[in-house]
Design a protein around this motif. Sequence first.
Motif, PDB file in Angstrom:
ATOM      1  N   VAL A  84       0.878  -1.184   0.000  1.00  0.00           N
ATOM      2  CA  VAL A  84       0.000   0.000   0.000  1.00  0.00           C
ATOM      3  C   VAL A  84       0.910   1.228   0.000  1.00  0.00           C
ATOM      4  CG1 VAL A  84      -1.634   1.318   1.398  1.00  0.00           C
ATOM      5  CG2 VAL A  84      -1.877  -1.166   1.190  1.00  0.00           C
ATOM      6  N   TYR A  85       0.585   2.199  -0.844  1.00  0.00           N
ATOM      7  CA  TYR A  85       1.463   3.359  -1.026  1.00  0.00           C
ATOM      8  C   TYR A  85       0.705   4.650  -0.688  1.00  0.00           C
ATOM      9  CZ  TYR A  85       3.930   7.131  -3.431  1.00  0.00           C
ATOM     10  OH  TYR A  85       4.563   8.317  -3.733  1.00  0.00           O
ATOM     11  N   ARG A  86       1.357   5.520   0.087  1.00  0.00           N
ATOM     12  CA  ARG A  86       0.780   6.841   0.378  1.00  0.00           C
ATOM     13  C   ARG A  86       1.876   7.876   0.179  1.00  0.00           C
ATOM     14  NH1 ARG A  86      -0.546   8.139   6.389  1.00  0.00           N
ATOM     15  NH2 ARG A  86      -1.394  10.256   6.312  1.00  0.00           N
ATOM     16  N   GLY A  87       1.607   8.830  -0.712  1.00  0.00           N
ATOM     17  CA  GLY A  87       2.591   9.876  -0.985  1.00  0.00           C
ATOM     18  C   GLY A  87       2.109  11.218  -0.461  1.00  0.00           C
ATOM     19  N   VAL A  88       2.991  11.968   0.200  1.00  0.00           N
ATOM     20  CA  VAL A  88       2.618  13.306   0.688  1.00  0.00           C
ATOM     21  C   VAL A  88       3.660  14.318   0.226  1.00  0.00           C
ATOM     22  CG1 VAL A  88       1.497  12.322   2.731  1.00  0.00           C
ATOM     23  CG2 VAL A  88       3.834  13.188   2.924  1.00  0.00           C
ATOM     24  N   ASP A  89       3.204  15.532  -0.014  1.00  0.00           N
ATOM     25  CA  ASP A  89       4.097  16.597  -0.484  1.00  0.00           C
ATOM     26  C   ASP A  89       3.419  17.933  -0.161  1.00  0.00           C
ATOM     27  OD1 ASP A  89       6.521  16.477  -2.880  1.00  0.00           O
ATOM     28  OD2 ASP A  89       5.566  18.436  -2.517  1.00  0.00           O
ATOM     29  N   ASN A  90       4.217  18.992   0.013  1.00  0.00           N
ATOM     30  CA  ASN A  90       3.599  20.295   0.297  1.00  0.00           C
ATOM     31  C   ASN A  90       3.261  21.064  -0.976  1.00  0.00           C
ATOM     32  OD1 ASN A  90       6.162  21.019  -0.485  1.00  0.00           O
ATOM     33  ND2 ASN A  90       6.495  22.531   1.130  1.00  0.00           N
ATOM     34  N   ASP A  91       3.569  20.490  -2.151  1.00  0.00           N
ATOM     35  CA  ASP A  91       3.260  21.164  -3.411  1.00  0.00           C
ATOM     36  C   ASP A  91       1.905  20.629  -3.910  1.00  0.00           C
ATOM     37  OD1 ASP A  91       3.066  21.860  -6.121  1.00  0.00           O
ATOM     38  OD2 ASP A  91       5.243  21.912  -6.365  1.00  0.00           O
ATOM     39  N   SER A  92       0.862  21.422  -3.682  1.00  0.00           N
ATOM     40  CA  SER A  92      -0.488  20.908  -3.967  1.00  0.00           C
ATOM     41  C   SER A  92      -0.695  20.645  -5.461  1.00  0.00           C
ATOM     42  CB  SER A  92      -1.550  21.866  -3.431  1.00  0.00           C
ATOM     43  OG  SER A  92      -1.312  23.151  -3.930  1.00  0.00           O
ATOM     44  N   ALA A  93      -0.019  21.411  -6.326  1.00  0.00           N
ATOM     45  CA  ALA A  93      -0.190  21.197  -7.769  1.00  0.00           C
ATOM     46  C   ALA A  93       0.399  19.841  -8.171  1.00  0.00           C
ATOM     47  CB  ALA A  93       0.484  22.327  -8.539  1.00  0.00           C
ATOM     48  N   LYS A  94       1.562  19.499  -7.588  1.00  0.00           N
ATOM     49  CA  LYS A  94       2.168  18.187  -7.912  1.00  0.00           C
ATOM     50  C   LYS A  94       1.291  17.061  -7.380  1.00  0.00           C
ATOM     51  CE  LYS A  94       7.040  19.399  -8.158  1.00  0.00           C
ATOM     52  NZ  LYS A  94       8.288  19.457  -7.405  1.00  0.00           N
ATOM     53  N   ILE A  95       0.750  17.248  -6.175  1.00  0.00           N
ATOM     54  CA  ILE A  95      -0.093  16.192  -5.582  1.00  0.00           C
ATOM     55  C   ILE A  95      -1.329  15.953  -6.450  1.00  0.00           C
ATOM     56  CG2 ILE A  95      -1.680  15.795  -3.616  1.00  0.00           C
ATOM     57  CD1 ILE A  95       1.153  14.913  -3.028  1.00  0.00           C
ATOM     58  N   LEU A  96      -1.898  17.040  -6.970  1.00  0.00           N
ATOM     59  CA  LEU A  96      -3.076  16.906  -7.831  1.00  0.00           C
ATOM     60  C   LEU A  96      -2.728  16.090  -9.084  1.00  0.00           C
ATOM     61  CD1 LEU A  96      -5.996  17.972  -7.977  1.00  0.00           C
ATOM     62  CD2 LEU A  96      -5.145  19.867  -9.359  1.00  0.00           C
ATOM     63  N   ARG A  97      -1.595  16.454  -9.713  1.00  0.00           N
ATOM     64  CA  ARG A  97      -1.187  15.727 -10.932  1.00  0.00           C
ATOM     65  C   ARG A  97      -0.819  14.281 -10.586  1.00  0.00           C
ATOM     66  NH1 ARG A  97       2.233  20.434 -11.401  1.00  0.00           N
ATOM     67  NH2 ARG A  97       3.914  19.378 -12.488  1.00  0.00           N
ATOM     68  N   ALA A  98      -0.118  14.090  -9.472  1.00  0.00           N
ATOM     69  CA  ALA A  98       0.280  12.729  -9.076  1.00  0.00           C
ATOM     70  C   ALA A  98      -0.952  11.849  -8.915  1.00  0.00           C
ATOM     71  CB  ALA A  98       1.069  12.779  -7.761  1.00  0.00           C
ATOM     72  N   GLY A  99      -1.978  12.374  -8.251  1.00  0.00           N
ATOM     73  CA  GLY A  99      -3.193  11.594  -8.010  1.00  0.00           C
ATOM     74  C   GLY A  99      -3.925  11.284  -9.305  1.00  0.00           C
ATOM     75  N   ARG A 100      -4.039  12.301 -10.163  1.00  0.00           N
ATOM     76  CA  ARG A 100      -4.750  12.102 -11.442  1.00  0.00           C
ATOM     77  C   ARG A 100      -4.061  11.029 -12.284  1.00  0.00           C
ATOM     78  NH1 ARG A 100      -5.272  18.090 -13.372  1.00  0.00           N
ATOM     79  NH2 ARG A 100      -7.103  18.741 -12.212  1.00  0.00           N
ATOM     80  N   VAL A 101      -2.735  11.140 -12.384  1.00  0.00           N
ATOM     81  CA  VAL A 101      -1.999  10.201 -13.260  1.00  0.00           C
ATOM     82  C   VAL A 101      -2.024   8.790 -12.679  1.00  0.00           C
ATOM     83  CG1 VAL A 101       0.259   9.679 -14.273  1.00  0.00           C
ATOM     84  CG2 VAL A 101      -0.569  12.031 -14.219  1.00  0.00           C
ATOM     85  N   ALA A 102      -1.910   8.683 -11.346  1.00  0.00           N
ATOM     86  CA  ALA A 102      -1.946   7.345 -10.729  1.00  0.00           C
ATOM     87  C   ALA A 102      -3.296   6.681 -11.004  1.00  0.00           C
ATOM     88  CB  ALA A 102      -1.702   7.444  -9.223  1.00  0.00           C
ATOM     89  N   THR A 103      -4.365   7.478 -10.949  1.00  0.00           N
ATOM     90  CA  THR A 103      -5.698   6.931 -11.228  1.00  0.00           C
ATOM     91  C   THR A 103      -5.786   6.505 -12.688  1.00  0.00           C
ATOM     92  OG1 THR A 103      -6.616   8.403  -9.575  1.00  0.00           O
ATOM     93  CG2 THR A 103      -8.186   7.463 -11.139  1.00  0.00           C
ATOM     94  N   LYS A 104      -5.300   7.399 -13.575  1.00  0.00           N
ATOM     95  CA  LYS A 104      -5.346   7.100 -15.012  1.00  0.00           C
ATOM     96  C   LYS A 104      -4.544   5.822 -15.324  1.00  0.00           C
ATOM     97  CE  LYS A 104      -3.074   9.484 -18.554  1.00  0.00           C
ATOM     98  NZ  LYS A 104      -2.580  10.751 -19.078  1.00  0.00           N
ATOM     99  N   ALA A 105      -3.413   5.636 -14.619  1.00  0.00           N
ATOM    100  CA  ALA A 105      -2.557   4.472 -14.882  1.00  0.00           C
ATOM    101  C   ALA A 105      -3.079   3.216 -14.180  1.00  0.00           C
ATOM    102  CB  ALA A 105      -1.127   4.772 -14.427  1.00  0.00           C
ATOM    103  N   ASP A 116       2.679  19.527   4.734  1.00  0.00           N
ATOM    104  CA  ASP A 116       3.943  20.260   4.870  1.00  0.00           C
ATOM    105  C   ASP A 116       4.740  19.626   6.008  1.00  0.00           C
ATOM    106  OD1 ASP A 116       6.051  21.927   5.184  1.00  0.00           O
ATOM    107  OD2 ASP A 116       4.872  23.776   5.245  1.00  0.00           O
ATOM    108  N   LEU A 117       5.828  18.968   5.637  1.00  0.00           N
ATOM    109  CA  LEU A 117       6.606  18.230   6.633  1.00  0.00           C
ATOM    110  C   LEU A 117       7.317  19.145   7.630  1.00  0.00           C
ATOM    111  CD1 LEU A 117       8.125  15.618   4.192  1.00  0.00           C
ATOM    112  CD2 LEU A 117       6.338  15.212   5.904  1.00  0.00           C
TER     113      LEU A 117
END
Length: 232
Positions: A84-105, A116-117
């Motif tokens: 199970v994988y969970r990714g966190v980042d403080n860059d909301s634009a990257k997180i949005l793209r990361a989530g969209r692409v992971a779903t698409k893939a 924000d760590l």
Amino acid sequence: MTDAAVSGRPLPAGRAKDIARAFLPNLPIGNRYDYYYVGAKLRSDPLYPGVLHALRGTTAPVLDLGCGLGLLAHTLRQDGQSQVYRGVDNDSAKILRAGRVATKAGLRDTHFEVVDLANTLPTHTGSVAILDVLQYLDAESQRGLLHAVARMLEGDARLVMRAALDGGGRRSRTTRITDRLANLIGWMGSRPRHYPTREGLEAILGEAGLRTEFRPLYGNTPFNHWLIVAQR
Ligand SMILES: C[S@@+](CC[C@H](N)C(=O)[O-])C[C@H]1O[C@@H](n2cnc3c(N)ncnc32)[C@H](O)[C@@H]1O
């Protein structure tokens, strides 16, 4: 260690391309920046084979701190690893793209969220990846983060980090300049705060009760990147 992970080779070009394709825009006229960036990064940087090697055979969930576009999730699934994988980042634009692409893939058991760590640490039990992120936190935050992460490791879980170490030489200088430029041109929202030394990290991880292994992981890149794998 026996494969490309050890030799510091990046992913084979075909595997890099398969992952990069998921970052193509839906429309032919869409922005292809992430597609080119991901392809170039995976073809040139030995990071992921090293990390995949360190996590192979483990079953604990993986928390990816400072996950960016979530490339670790793509490489794990391509490698046949199903933690199970969970990714966190403080860059909301990257997180949005990361989530969209992971779903698409169609990546299974993959989640992304904005954190924000510098002031929040997710609750987690399992493995933790911190890939090229530590230098964006100040020394005190790094220490606090690593002690907290050490408490997350249970069972076969591992801490897998790549860190730009302060070694004083040409590689360290190139790393600093490149990180600063990445911030100035806007690719990296955060600015580097503190480059740890190997001795400093060994001391913190040792105090936290972890056994650690360090080895260079820069391949043909000009940076001073080291892979650090730690476990209880
Ligand atoms: C060099 S990138 C590495 C991305 C990813 N780990 C990888 O290896 O592809 C550093 C990442 O750390 C993130 N980052 C920097 N400071 C952070 C913070 N305070 N909290 C969460 N993420 C942070 C940046 O947004 C960026 O995505």
